[in-house]
Design a protein around this motif. Structure first.
Motif, PDB file in Angstrom:
ATOM      1  N   GLU A  89       0.860  -1.190   0.000  1.00  0.00           N
ATOM      2  CA  GLU A  89       0.000   0.000   0.000  1.00  0.00           C
ATOM      3  C   GLU A  89       0.892   1.234   0.000  1.00  0.00           C
ATOM      4  N   LEU A 106      -2.456   3.658  -2.683  1.00  0.00           N
ATOM      5  CA  LEU A 106      -2.394   3.055  -4.006  1.00  0.00           C
ATOM      6  C   LEU A 106      -2.074   1.566  -3.834  1.00  0.00           C
ATOM      7  N   VAL A 118      -5.803  -0.518  -9.698  1.00  0.00           N
ATOM      8  CA  VAL A 118      -6.590   0.714  -9.597  1.00  0.00           C
ATOM      9  C   VAL A 118      -5.640   1.872  -9.298  1.00  0.00           C
ATOM     10  N   VAL A 127      -7.849   5.638  -7.333  1.00  0.00           N
ATOM     11  CA  VAL A 127      -8.593   4.967  -6.270  1.00  0.00           C
ATOM     12  C   VAL A 127      -9.861   5.731  -5.898  1.00  0.00           C
TER      13      VAL A 127
END
Length: 323
Positions: free
Chosen positions: A26, A40, A92, A95
């Motif tokens: 993350e 992210l 993604v 986000v």
């Protein structure tokens, strides 16, 4: 196992991923007004054996969900024990837009017009900068997955710099029905990544906010074929990659009147210049105007919107390079 220990770990963010392993990471983006953190999500597949470092990303536009499924299936097909090299998967990128079902960020900025970004700029600029420094800077090849807009599906296609030999080789390996020599747009990920020396393929297929089986299958197969062409995975034993049709020019046929649209072509159809491809009528069914192809080529995009205004894009035709 000795070779796994002999290969260096992969650094991203504040973690390191051991060779022969997969790790979810993350990367902090921002904090919500409620106090929750937004990050992210990245998954790194760091193979035992040395090889290229490649990234694959989706949902730079938050409503383009199809690429998320492509990445899920690609990751399910890989093993860090057999992978040669490293795959950095970012399903993604936008986000906040993804959670809201929106193409854009909360401030209405287009993330794909914000690269390479800045650590002190807008939210879009900061996300772009984070992606460039933590992902693109560590990779030599990138696969950027997109879809058409709302109610505007695209035929599976690769857009890339086909005049660059290495990029063209990878585009041919992908095996999409069409590969389009496309110029880069200012502020796009493809432009910023190319300036770092990375070879980038942009995949288009399907439409926003939908999972469509055909472009998902084409995307998963294409990504795996690119990894095989790079020597990261073994080539599948199935049929060879389809031969892509090459296009260097394309354009949209636009409505010349306002009306209810009735299309007479589908994605992938070949049309001759001047052919009738649809018509516009009023609310009583009276024909207002016929729609004709303005060039010969393959239909690579179209609208599903029933009501169009004068000037609206209706059918996207790519001119095939016979050479």
């Amino acid at each position: 196992m000795a070779r796994a220990r002999g290969r260096e770990s992969f650094a991203i963010g504040n973690v390191r991923v051991r060779a022969g392993s997969t790790k979810a990471v993350e990367l902090p983006i921002t904090r919500l007004v409620t106090g929750g953190d937004v990050s992210l999500p990245v998954q790194v597949v760091h193979g035992r054996e040395p090889g290229p470092v490649v990234w694959v990303n989706a949902a730079i536009h938050g409503d383009e969900v199809l690429g998320v499924e492509i990445i899920r299936q690609v990751l399910a097909a890989l093993s860090p024990r057999t992978l040669r090299g490293t795959l950095v998967a970012v399903p993604v990128v936008n986000v906040l837009g993804f959670m809201a079902g929106s193409r854009y960020l909360p401030d209405r900025r287009d993330l794909n017009r914000s690269f390479p970004g800045s650590p002190r700029g807008s939210l879009a600029s900061r996300i772009a900068h984070l992606f460039m420094t933590e992902v693109v800077a560590k990779c030599e090849v990138g696969l950027d997955l997109h879809t058409g807009a709302d109610r505007r599906p695209n035929l599976p296609q690769v857009r890339a710099d086909l005049d660059d030999p290495r990029t063209r080789e990878l585009a041919e390996a992908f095996g999409a029905p069409v590969m389009l020599n496309a110029s880069v747009r200012d502020g796009s990920l493809r432009q910023a990544a190319r300036e770092t020396g990375a070879a980038v393929l942009l995949y288009e297929g399907g439409e926003a906010s939908r999972f469509d089986e055909e472009p998902i299958v084409a995307g998963v197969s294409g990504v795996l074929r690119v990894l095989a062409a790079l020597g990261m995975v073994d080539r599948p034993d199935d049929e060879p990659a389809p031969v892509s049709k090459v296009a260097r020019r394309s354009g949209w046929v636009r409505a010349r009147s306002t009306g209810i649209l009735h299309l007479e072509v589908e994605l992938g159809a070949y049309v001759e210049a001047g052919r009738r491809i649809g018509g516009l009528s009023d609310t009583f069914g009276r024909r207002v105007r016929l729609v004709h192809a303005d060039r010969s080529g393959i239909v690579v995009g179209l609208t599903h919107a029933p009501i169009v205004n004068a000037g609206d894009a209706i059918v996207h035709i790519a001119e095939i390079d016979d050479a």
